[in-house]
Design a protein around this motif. Structure first.
Motif, short mmCIF file in Angstrom:
data_model
loop_
_atom_site.label_atom_id
_atom_site.label_comp_id
_atom_site.label_asym_id
_atom_site.label_seq_id
_atom_site.Cartn_x
_atom_site.Cartn_y
_atom_site.Cartn_z
N THR A 26 26.26 102.95 -28.88
CA THR A 26 24.90 102.89 -28.33
C THR A 26 24.94 102.60 -26.84
O THR A 26 24.26 103.25 -26.03
N LYS B 205 26.12 97.83 -29.89
CA LYS B 205 27.28 98.57 -30.37
C LYS B 205 27.80 99.45 -29.25
O LYS B 205 27.05 99.95 -28.42
N ARG B 206 29.10 99.66 -29.27
CA ARG B 206 29.74 100.42 -28.19
C ARG B 206 29.16 101.83 -28.08
O ARG B 206 28.89 102.31 -26.98
N CYS C 52 29.37 94.93 -24.05
CA CYS C 52 29.10 94.89 -25.49
C CYS C 52 29.04 93.44 -25.97
O CYS C 52 28.14 93.06 -26.75
#
Length: 276
Positions: free
Chosen positions: A256, A253-254, A247
């Protein structure tokens, strides 16, 4: 968060005292599937025993088997081991074949006779993977060009994962072009792993996040943040540390990132597990 640990040695003896506890901790950390990886034929039965043990646990990631003959242990391998390998593939549910490949990390492994034996066993195992339509999990150290050459000469099209990748960006792209994903371990959490970090960032930038999968390779490759609590033993529950570093490096984003990694792993392993 749901994760797939694409490369573990969770069957080895160091986990015998607390495998049930570590299985539960891994599940609580988000690990829903993990792959048990082979390296010597004499340990295939303990892989099966671990697989069956994990299936019996009330809280555990789902385990999967990948039998293979590791190139670094080539001096311990014999021709009958290839027959044993095929027998295990035939008799137990195998998700992939591995870990296999080439390794010239030490002077002993570079001896022409030893390296020729590595290449012979690698080619034999690629043939088995083709016959049983299995992806392969590649172990490569200082031999990327030769692995690529053999994959191309055999017209290998099953794909798989270039595990714990240590090559450069051009080599990474070459494996992706052959249908492989690039395996990222806890090594990525080390700020001093500059070549690896550069390769991964460039790969994501030029090829895309679709090229990556994550793994612990437990009990090895412990993330930096876990050294003071885990010492030299890595565990599958540490997989989120790899996610956190990716990340940071990619800016994704985590939520995603983990969904991409899940689908990438399913693609590499030729399965269709539902996320979550």
């Amino acid at each position: 968060m749901s994760l797939i640990d694409t490369h573990t040695h969770f069957d080895v003896a160091v986990f015998d005292p607390d495998r049930a506890e570590q299985s539960e901790l891994a599940y609580q950390a988000g690990v829903r599937h993990l792959v048990l990886i082979g390296f010597l034929a004499k340990y295939f039965p303990q892989m099966v025993a671990c697989y069956e043990e994990m299936r019996s646990l009330p809280v555990s990631p789902q385990a999967h088997l990948a039998f293979g003959l590791h190139p670094f242990y080539i001096l311990e391998q014999c021709e009958s081991d290839v027959i044993t390998l095929e027998n295990f593939i035939q008799n137990y549910p195998s998700i992939a074949l591995g870990e296999i490949g080439l390794d010239t990390f030490t002077p002993e492994m570079k001896i022409p006779k030893v390296y020729a034996k590595q290449q012979h066993f690698f080619s034999q195992q690629l043939s088995l993977a083709k016959n049983y339509q299995l992806p392969v999990l590649l172990h490569i150290r200082r031999a990327h060009a030769d692995v690529l050459k053999i994959l191309k000469s055999q017209q290998f099209s099953q794909g798989g994962i270039a595990h714990s990748f240590s090559g450069g960006i051009q080599e990474a792209k070459a494996f992706v072009n052959l249908g492989f994903k690039i395996g990222v371990t806890g090594q990525i959490t080390n700020p001093n792993a500059k070549k690896l970090r550069h390769t991964i960032m460039q790969l994501v930038k030029t090829v895309g996040i679709e090229s990556l999968v994550i793994e612990t390779e437990c009990p090895d490759m412990t993330p930096i943040a876990c050294h003071h609590t885990h010492g030299r033993r890595n565990v599958s529950a540490n997989l989120p540390y790899v996610v956190d570093t990716l990340c940071e490096l990619t800016g994704l984003k985590r939520t995603t990132l983990v969904q991409h990694l899940w689908h990438n792993s399913c693609s590499a392993l030729q399965v269709d597990w539902a996320y979550g």
